[in-house]
Design an enzyme around this catalytic site. Sequence first.
Site, PDB file in Angstrom:
ATOM      1  N   CYS A  85      19.823  14.044  96.214  1.00  0.00           N
ATOM      2  CA  CYS A  85      20.459  13.064  97.093  1.00  0.00           C
ATOM      3  C   CYS A  85      20.851  13.697  98.423  1.00  0.00           C
ATOM      4  O   CYS A  85      21.039  14.911  98.522  1.00  0.00           O
ATOM      5  CB  CYS A  85      21.717  12.503  96.419  1.00  0.00           C
ATOM      6  SG  CYS A  85      21.413  11.662  94.860  1.00  0.00           S
ATOM      7  N   GLU A 125      23.707  13.559 100.001  1.00  0.00           N
ATOM      8  CA  GLU A 125      25.033  14.172  99.971  1.00  0.00           C
ATOM      9  C   GLU A 125      24.978  15.589  99.413  1.00  0.00           C
ATOM     10  O   GLU A 125      25.610  16.501  99.934  1.00  0.00           O
ATOM     11  CB  GLU A 125      25.998  13.323  99.127  1.00  0.00           C
ATOM     12  CG  GLU A 125      26.187  11.915  99.643  1.00  0.00           C
ATOM     13  CD  GLU A 125      25.214  10.893  99.056  1.00  0.00           C
ATOM     14  OE1 GLU A 125      25.591   9.721  98.968  1.00  0.00           O
ATOM     15  OE2 GLU A 125      24.072  11.265  98.690  1.00  0.00           O
TER      16      GLU A 125
END
Length: 164
Positions: A76, A78
């Site tokens: 991801c 993040e």
Amino acid sequence: MDQVKFSSEAMHIKDHSSKQLSNETVKKLINQSQEAKKQAYCPYSKFRVGAALLTLENKVFTGCNVENACNNLGVCAERTVIFKAVSEGYRNFKAIAVASDLEDKVISPCGGCRQVLREFGSNWDIYLSKPDGSYVKKTVEELLPIPFGPEDMAMKKVDISHEC
């Protein structure tokens, strides 16, 4: 006044406040997350996500999601940006902005990303945004209540030495 500096390593935002970011800084951080989204490698889901992470030193790192044909090997945005900052020696963060192409709701980190964000503290800000630049501000603690963190590793445990 905020100031953004671009470099080959990372961007810098000058914001002298320690906790509360100026509106201009938040807008720049969200814009950087939207720009990072453009680099997403998502041939399977077609779901682009970008993130921009602001360190306590006012350095900004950006990252995007990177998919893989073997689904569980994708990363991801993040986590990409956290790992990027940590690999460059940064461990303390003021804020992260997350962007996607969702028009009707803000993007929110998955559970795994919430846990990775929590590894670096619970009292820093997450700006969950939409493509039009609107956002919702949350803290890590608000997104991951009753978390498991690094301090839990040092807590007293039952003695199981005779069982191992």
